[in-house]
Design an enzyme around this catalytic site. Structure first.
Site, PDB file in Angstrom:
ATOM      1  N   SER A  10       0.824  -1.217   0.000  1.00 45.68           N
ATOM      2  CA  SER A  10       0.000   0.000   0.000  1.00 45.68           C
ATOM      3  C   SER A  10       0.857   1.266   0.000  1.00 45.68           C
ATOM      4  CB  SER A  10      -0.934  -0.013   1.217  1.00 45.68           C
ATOM      5  OG  SER A  10      -0.200  -0.264   2.404  1.00 45.68           O
ATOM      6  N   ASN A  95      -1.749  -5.090  11.940  1.00 47.03           N
ATOM      7  CA  ASN A  95      -3.219  -5.041  11.861  1.00 47.03           C
ATOM      8  C   ASN A  95      -3.816  -4.034  12.842  1.00 47.03           C
ATOM      9  OD1 ASN A  95      -2.748  -7.051  10.077  1.00 47.03           O
ATOM     10  ND2 ASN A  95      -3.667  -8.702  11.291  1.00 47.03           N
ATOM     11  N   THR A 140     -41.690  25.279  -5.167  1.00 53.69           N
ATOM     12  CA  THR A 140     -41.856  23.834  -4.959  1.00 53.69           C
ATOM     13  C   THR A 140     -42.016  23.275  -6.358  1.00 53.69           C
ATOM     14  OG1 THR A 140     -44.260  23.904  -4.812  1.00 53.69           O
ATOM     15  CG2 THR A 140     -43.057  24.159  -2.734  1.00 53.69           C
ATOM     16  N   HIS A 141     -41.476  22.099  -6.574  1.00 58.28           N
ATOM     17  CA  HIS A 141     -41.461  21.508  -7.932  1.00 58.28           C
ATOM     18  C   HIS A 141     -40.759  22.435  -8.925  1.00 58.28           C
ATOM     19  CE1 HIS A 141     -44.658  18.749  -6.401  1.00 58.28           C
ATOM     20  NE2 HIS A 141     -45.014  19.857  -5.748  1.00 58.28           N
ATOM     21  N   SER A 262     -16.677  30.772 -22.609  1.00 61.76           N
ATOM     22  CA  SER A 262     -16.720  29.665 -23.568  1.00 61.76           C
ATOM     23  C   SER A 262     -15.699  29.943 -24.660  1.00 61.76           C
ATOM     24  CB  SER A 262     -18.122  29.570 -24.155  1.00 61.76           C
ATOM     25  OG  SER A 262     -18.070  28.925 -25.403  1.00 61.76           O
ATOM     26  N   LYS A 268     -20.772  34.040 -23.093  1.00 64.60           N
ATOM     27  CA  LYS A 268     -21.052  33.172 -21.943  1.00 64.60           C
ATOM     28  C   LYS A 268     -20.170  33.373 -20.718  1.00 64.60           C
ATOM     29  CE  LYS A 268     -22.624  29.188 -22.156  1.00 64.60           C
ATOM     30  NZ  LYS A 268     -23.058  27.820 -22.391  1.00 64.60           N
ATOM     31  N   ASN A 270     -19.761  30.774 -17.648  1.00 59.34           N
ATOM     32  CA  ASN A 270     -20.205  29.472 -17.149  1.00 59.34           C
ATOM     33  C   ASN A 270     -19.851  29.308 -15.671  1.00 59.34           C
ATOM     34  OD1 ASN A 270     -21.076  28.773 -19.736  1.00 59.34           O
ATOM     35  ND2 ASN A 270     -19.030  28.058 -20.287  1.00 59.34           N
ATOM     36  N   GLU A 275     -20.376  23.870 -10.899  1.00 62.88           N
ATOM     37  CA  GLU A 275     -20.577  22.608 -11.630  1.00 62.88           C
ATOM     38  C   GLU A 275     -19.596  21.536 -11.175  1.00 62.88           C
ATOM     39  OE1 GLU A 275     -21.617  23.445 -16.096  1.00 62.88           O
ATOM     40  OE2 GLU A 275     -20.355  25.057 -15.352  1.00 62.88           O
ATOM     41  N   TYR A 302      -8.734  -9.569  10.441  1.00 62.44           N
ATOM     42  CA  TYR A 302      -8.144  -8.757   9.386  1.00 62.44           C
ATOM     43  C   TYR A 302      -8.041  -9.542   8.073  1.00 62.44           C
ATOM     44  CZ  TYR A 302      -4.882  -5.971   6.670  1.00 62.44           C
ATOM     45  OH  TYR A 302      -4.309  -5.244   5.663  1.00 62.44           O
ATOM     46  N   GLN A 307      -6.885  -3.201   3.256  1.00 64.07           N
ATOM     47  CA  GLN A 307      -5.851  -2.245   2.887  1.00 64.07           C
ATOM     48  C   GLN A 307      -6.377  -1.177   1.918  1.00 64.07           C
ATOM     49  OE1 GLN A 307      -1.648  -3.401   2.222  1.00 64.07           O
ATOM     50  NE2 GLN A 307      -2.269  -3.483   0.101  1.00 64.07           N
TER      51      GLN A 307
HETATM   52  N1  ARG Z   1      -0.694  -2.223   4.606  1.00 63.86           N
HETATM   53  C1  ARG Z   1      -1.644  -2.938   5.398  1.00 63.86           C
HETATM   54  C2  ARG Z   1      -2.984  -2.188   5.397  1.00 63.86           C
HETATM   55  O1  ARG Z   1      -2.989  -1.096   4.970  1.00 63.86           O
HETATM   56  C3  ARG Z   1      -1.153  -3.071   6.799  1.00 63.86           C
HETATM   57  C4  ARG Z   1      -1.614  -4.286   7.503  1.00 63.86           C
HETATM   58  C5  ARG Z   1      -1.039  -5.486   6.896  1.00 63.86           C
HETATM   59  N2  ARG Z   1      -1.296  -6.633   7.665  1.00 63.86           N
HETATM   60  C6  ARG Z   1      -1.067  -7.855   7.215  1.00 63.86           C
HETATM   61  N3  ARG Z   1      -1.340  -8.833   8.004  1.00 63.86           N
HETATM   62  N4  ARG Z   1      -0.586  -8.078   6.029  1.00 63.86           N
HETATM   63  O2  ARG Z   1      -3.994  -2.692   5.788  1.00 63.86           O
END
Ligand code: ARG
Length: 442
Positions: A10, A95, A140-141, A262, A268, A270, A275, A302, A307
């Site tokens: 991650s 975890n 309304t509406h 535009s 225009k 905008n 938006e 977990y 992740q």
């Molecule tokens: N990078 C992991 C997460 O964001 C951390 C926990 C990973 N735990 C594991 N048992 N592989 O959730």
């Protein structure tokens, strides 16, 4: 790091947790020292190492890439202070660590959004006070219904923001629970002091069940739900800004910097910012669905799927924060074109309900009065007249109960001010609303 490692890791999206991760580790180490699981000297060395990483990060140094931010910090610590750095991970797992990091981050995120909402309310209250004499049609509406004060309309959004703040405050209570010490899933055989960790990290309580501690993401879902509702409220306001800027309405102006021209149509302007804020809701609601789907059907405890939770949490936070910042600035520049909103109240026979009430006060059953006024409106349409363009003789063709004072009931400003019920659109009510909401601002 190979492609596969990168894929299951991650690091590409959890980098912003680095600070809370280190703060979490420092607290954990202090707890380990207090409970004599590691000795004071070791603790000191580890904390000094972690602090040196923090310091370098603040100077702009980038931590070397690892599978995730937790491994990155640990490896860097060991690089700096030697193998003793590995003691930091005693009695915990990634975890419970990541669940703690995310909670710490969301606590910060809630405070950030709360401040922006509060500021937005201040701007709305000021806008309402400054425009207390602006009358406009209420719809309304999306059809002209009854005259209202523009301030009333603006203050409706201040109420939404109030609920958004309260919703976040409530969400905060469930974020404010420490999972650290749940370890991988079963808790730990070390005699740790979770209450002490909670105190150091500023959590109100500790989680009761270690399986739940590491696998619960309700707090993140709730947070993204809160972001979604804020975004939803902003889309409603933006939609109105877009409508009100349309030359058919021409009720308001906003500063040019929130609009664009535009490339082909020279005339225009905008309302791009409004938006884009309206459009951002797509991804923010998407974040909520993503998070719900990630957690759906996961067995305890977990699972690596979790992740992926960080992507929607960060995305929803970043985008709502940005939208609120732009919205704050944009609404500050909003100006009502008083003559146009007033002129607009002459269209659409919006005094009709008042005329029916006028008869009802004189004991005509409301349903009968409704029918009489419907006929008056049909008459006006047939002869291209407005209600206050009618003479008293014309009114009397429909009922002898109409006296000269009926004209008082045809003036949009008067009509708005005649609303006496609590929470209504009269000036008196607006002043009360402003007072009440001001008391809730920080
Ligand atoms: N990078 C992991 C997460 O964001 C951390 C926990 C990973 N735990 C594991 N048992 N592989 O959730």
């Amino acid at each position: 790091m190979g492609n596969f490692e990168q894929f299951i890791g991650s690091f590409s999206f959890d980098g912003r947790l680095v600070e809370v991760d280190i703060i979490c580790s420092i607290a954990h180490v202090r707890m380990l020292v207090k409970t004599k699981i590691i000795n004071a000297l070791e603790g000191k060395k580890i904390i000094a190492g972690l602090e040196s990483i923090l310091k370098d990060l603040k100077k702009g140094w980038k931590i070397p890439k690892e599978e995730d931010i937790h491994f990155a910090v640990e490896k860097e610590l060991i690089r700096r202070i030697g193998l003793i750095g590995g003691k930091m991970h005693t009695a915990r797992s990634r975890n419970d660590q990541v669940a703690t990091d995310l909670r710490l981050y969301i606590k910060y995120a809630i405070k950030t959004i709360d401040k922006l909402l509060n500021n937005f309310q201040k701007i709305l209250v000021k806008k309402a006070s400054d425009n207390i004499d602006v009358v406009m049609p209420g719809f309304t509406h999306l059809q002209p219904a009854q005259p209202i004060l523009a301030a009333h309309h603006i203050l409706a959004y201040a109420q939404m923001m109030q609920r958004d703040k309260e919703r976040l405050e409530d969400c905060y209570k469930r974020v404010d629970v420490l999972p650290l010490g749940s370890a991988a899933l079963a808790g730990t055989s070390f005699k740790i002091d979770r209450q002490y960790s909670a105190k150091l990290l500023g959590f109100r309580s500790v989680s009761e069940n270690s399986l739940d501690g590491v696998s619960d993401r309700d707090f993140a879902i709730e947070f993204v739900f809160c972001m979604s509702v804020i975004s939803l409220h902003l889309t409603r306001f933006c939609e109105e800004i877009i409508l009100w800027m349309n030359p058919e309405f021409n009720y308001i102006t906003i500063d040019d910097k929130f609009t664009s021209g535009s490339s082909i149509m020279p005339q225009k302007r905008n309302p791009d910012c409004a938006e884009v804020i309206r459009g951002k809701s797509g991804r923010i609601f998407g974040d909520l669905i993503a998070l719900l789907t990630i957690v759906k059907s996961l067995p305890l405890a977990y699972n690596r799927d979790l992740q992926e939770d960080k992507i929607p949490v960060f995305d929803a936070f970043d985008n709502v924060k940005m939208c609120l910042k732009v919205m704050n600035e944009m609404i500050e520049t909003l100006k009502f074109i008083k003559e146009n909103t007033l002129k607009s109240t002459e269209k659409g026979f919006i005094a009709a309900t008042e005329i029916a009430d006028y008869l009802a006060i004189q004991n005509v059953p409301f349903r009968t009065a409704h029918g009489i006024v419907k006929d008056i409106v049909l008459y006006c349409k047939k002869y291209s007249k407005t209600l206050n363009g009618l003479s008293i003789e014309e009114f009397n063709k429909f009922s002898q109960l109409f006296k000269k004072d009926i004209f008082k009931y045809l003036d949009a400003k008067n009509i708005a001010d005649m609303k006496v019920s609590y929470g209504s659109t009269s000036k008196k009510s607006i002043i009360r609303q402003i007072g009440n909401i001001k008391r809730k601002l920080t």
